[in-house]
Design an enzyme around this catalytic site. Structure first.
Site, PDB file in Angstrom:
ATOM      1  N   GLU A 102       0.882  -1.143  -0.026  1.00 14.29           N
ATOM      2  CA  GLU A 102       0.091   0.027   0.076  1.00 14.29           C
ATOM      3  C   GLU A 102       0.870   1.063   0.068  1.00 14.29           C
ATOM      4  O   GLU A 102       0.555   2.036  -0.688  1.00 14.29           O
ATOM      5  CB  GLU A 102      -1.100  -0.077   1.360  1.00 14.29           C
ATOM      6  CG  GLU A 102      -1.579   1.433   1.475  1.00 14.29           C
ATOM      7  CD  GLU A 102      -2.809   1.517   0.197  1.00 14.29           C
ATOM      8  OE1 GLU A 102      -3.291   2.965   0.599  1.00 14.29           O
ATOM      9  OE2 GLU A 102      -2.972   0.916  -0.655  1.00 14.29           O
ATOM     10  N   HIS A 105       2.742   2.148  -3.339  1.00 15.72           N
ATOM     11  CA  HIS A 105       1.832   2.697  -4.294  1.00 15.72           C
ATOM     12  C   HIS A 105       1.560   4.099  -3.908  1.00 15.72           C
ATOM     13  O   HIS A 105       1.375   4.829  -4.900  1.00 15.72           O
ATOM     14  CB  HIS A 105       0.236   1.641  -4.038  1.00 15.72           C
ATOM     15  CG  HIS A 105      -0.837   2.363  -4.774  1.00 15.72           C
ATOM     16  ND1 HIS A 105      -0.923   2.498  -6.376  1.00 15.72           N
ATOM     17  CD2 HIS A 105      -2.060   3.131  -4.460  1.00 15.72           C
ATOM     18  CE1 HIS A 105      -1.783   3.017  -6.692  1.00 15.72           C
ATOM     19  NE2 HIS A 105      -2.729   3.204  -5.693  1.00 15.72           N
ATOM     20  N   HIS A 170     -12.169   6.078  -8.179  1.00 19.76           N
ATOM     21  CA  HIS A 170     -10.554   6.045  -8.228  1.00 19.76           C
ATOM     22  C   HIS A 170      -9.820   5.466  -9.487  1.00 19.76           C
ATOM     23  O   HIS A 170      -8.971   6.039  -9.874  1.00 19.76           O
ATOM     24  CB  HIS A 170      -9.891   5.560  -6.992  1.00 19.76           C
ATOM     25  CG  HIS A 170      -8.746   5.870  -6.458  1.00 19.76           C
ATOM     26  ND1 HIS A 170      -8.281   7.077  -6.603  1.00 19.76           N
ATOM     27  CD2 HIS A 170      -7.588   4.936  -6.158  1.00 19.76           C
ATOM     28  CE1 HIS A 170      -6.794   6.674  -6.319  1.00 19.76           C
ATOM     29  NE2 HIS A 170      -6.590   5.637  -5.968  1.00 19.76           N
ATOM     30  N   HIS A 284     -20.790  -7.469 -16.665  1.00 18.95           N
ATOM     31  CA  HIS A 284     -19.389  -7.028 -17.183  1.00 18.95           C
ATOM     32  C   HIS A 284     -18.952  -7.991 -17.993  1.00 18.95           C
ATOM     33  O   HIS A 284     -18.609  -7.563 -19.279  1.00 18.95           O
ATOM     34  CB  HIS A 284     -18.297  -7.035 -15.922  1.00 18.95           C
ATOM     35  CG  HIS A 284     -16.707  -7.006 -16.318  1.00 18.95           C
ATOM     36  ND1 HIS A 284     -16.374  -5.850 -16.755  1.00 18.95           N
ATOM     37  CD2 HIS A 284     -15.842  -7.958 -16.331  1.00 18.95           C
ATOM     38  CE1 HIS A 284     -15.154  -5.942 -17.370  1.00 18.95           C
ATOM     39  NE2 HIS A 284     -14.704  -7.113 -17.041  1.00 18.95           N
ATOM     40  N   HIS A 342      -4.717  -8.576 -16.885  1.00 23.01           N
ATOM     41  CA  HIS A 342      -6.126  -8.144 -17.142  1.00 23.01           C
ATOM     42  C   HIS A 342      -6.163  -6.585 -17.196  1.00 23.01           C
ATOM     43  O   HIS A 342      -6.586  -5.875 -17.877  1.00 23.01           O
ATOM     44  CB  HIS A 342      -7.197  -8.965 -16.606  1.00 23.01           C
ATOM     45  CG  HIS A 342      -8.448  -8.640 -17.409  1.00 23.01           C
ATOM     46  ND1 HIS A 342      -8.718  -9.072 -18.647  1.00 23.01           N
ATOM     47  CD2 HIS A 342      -9.787  -8.142 -16.865  1.00 23.01           C
ATOM     48  CE1 HIS A 342     -10.013  -8.902 -18.921  1.00 23.01           C
ATOM     49  NE2 HIS A 342     -10.769  -8.460 -17.754  1.00 23.01           N
TER      50      HIS A 342
END
Length: 389
Positions: A102, A105, A170, A284, A342
């Site tokens: 985290e 990032h 986000h 989706h 992906h």
């Protein structure tokens, strides 16, 4: 948070930006500004991919506060608090590894923020000096405002405990930032090497409309994919092409697509039923067919234009790879590497479709300008012989 901690985080952000800035400075490219634009674009792509890795490893709350980790600048300093949280809940969202994922990032995001500030400052400085088109400051300023909004949603992602709608927005903002940077990079490339006229205006206009429609379809699909990921609905359909052995399984669209709710809960606070997750995944998956058809048609139309052929080929290749990675994610029961791939494919499609839109737009404008210039010259070129007086 203590001012000293904020200062330490600021220094980390500057350090994260220093390496790409140094590489741009020492590069052989004479146009450092253009080089910096593409460096920031590359790092933003990396940030999106690493953000997917952060989400897929369930590390979004590895440090449950923001912008630091337990009020400190890095997980080393917060080791005691992290260890205590992990001991109290061994399978919870906090661990040393997740905290580092985290925070890395966040450090990368801070570095990109510093680089965009440098881009904006350079644009305004050069614009005041010579008004060069390459330094038009509107787009860099929009980028700076955009990254501030993105940072705010990054903070809310943590403080709102991974609420799905916040996390999805986000993600969309991150993709939007990548698109803006790609557009800016396309502008810098065009100013160095303008596009040559080619193709007729009517055909290019059709390709332009298809490229715009493809961009819209792609962003809708990315929003749906983000909704799948943030609701942990990736394996709600365990087979392909059927969903749990059925073409149309039992689905709860109302709870699945209620936007404002906690992670894993309905708006009323009850646990989200599995049929809601199935609905999220099924939508989706099936909208992907629409996107594949739309982007495929656009790539085919653009392929016929020599100036657009290379970009169209890349769109087609990545589109096929993206479909394969999505199917493989289900077949192999969600392996992390394929799931990250992906997400990377989605970001790469955003980059390529944005570049296709840019090239089509300016190819069309180049052809129109040439046609207008020819129309002005034509009346002056009278082919009739001059009769003697």
């Amino acid at each position: 948070m203590q001012p000293a901690t904020l200062a330490q985080l600021g220094v980390i952000g500057l350090l994260a930006a220093s390496l790409p800035l140094a590489m741009v400075w020492i590069s052989a490219d004479a146009n450092k500004y253009r080089k910096l634009v593409w460096a920031v674009t590359f790092l933003t792509f990396d940030l999106i991919v690493f953000g997917a890795f952060t989400r897929l490893t369930d590390s979004g709350l590895g440090c449950p506060d923001w912008p630091g980790c337990y009020g400190l600048a890095n997980p080393f300093l917060a080791h005691e608090q992290i260890s205590a949280a992990q001991a109290a809940m061994p399978d919870g969202p906090v661990s040393v590894v997740k905290a580092w994922i985290e925070m890395i990032h966040r450090y990368l995001a801070m570095g990109i923020g510093v680089l965009i500030m440098a881009l904006t400052a350079q644009a305004w400085l050069q614009w005041r000096r010579n008004r060069g088109a390459a330094f038009a400051p509107a787009l860099p300023t929009a980028l700076l405002l955009f990254v501030c909004v993105q940072g705010a949603f990054g903070a809310w992602t943590v403080t709102q405990k991974l609420q799905p709608v916040i996390v999805t927005i986000h993600l969309l903002l991150g993709m939007g930032l990548l698109a803006l940077l790609t557009w800016m990079g396309g502008r810098e490339n065009f100013l160095i090497k303008p596009y040559q006229a080619g193709g007729d205006v009517a055909t290019l206009r059709r390709v332009r409309a298809l490229a715009l429609a493809s961009a819209v379809l792609l962003m809708v699909q990315i929003a749906l994919g983000g909704w799948v990921s943030t609701n942990y609905a990736t394996l709600a359909c365990s087979d392909f092409p059927l969903c749990n052995g059925q073409l149309v399984p039992a689905m709860d669209f109302e709870h699945g697509f209620t936007l404002w709710r906690e992670l894993g809960k309905t708006a009323a606070g009850h646990y989200l039923p599995f049929s809601a997750l199935t609905a999220i995944h099924w939508v989706h998956r099936n909208f992907a067919l629409v996107v594949a058809a739309g982007l495929g048609w656009t790539a085919w139309a653009a392929w016929r234009q020599p100036a657009l052929r290379r970009t169209a080929r890349l769109v087609a290749i990545v589109l096929v790879a993206q479909a394969a990675s999505g199917i493989a994610t289900v077949f192999f029961s969600f392996p992390l590497a394929i799931a990250v791939m992906h997400n990377a494919g989605a970001a790469l499609l955003v980059l390529l479709v944005t570049m296709l839109n840019y090239k089509t737009k300016y190819q069309l404008e180049t052809n129109r300008s040439l046609a207008q210039a020819r129309a002005k010259v034509a009346p002056l070129q009278d082919p009739r012989p001059i009769s003697p007086s």
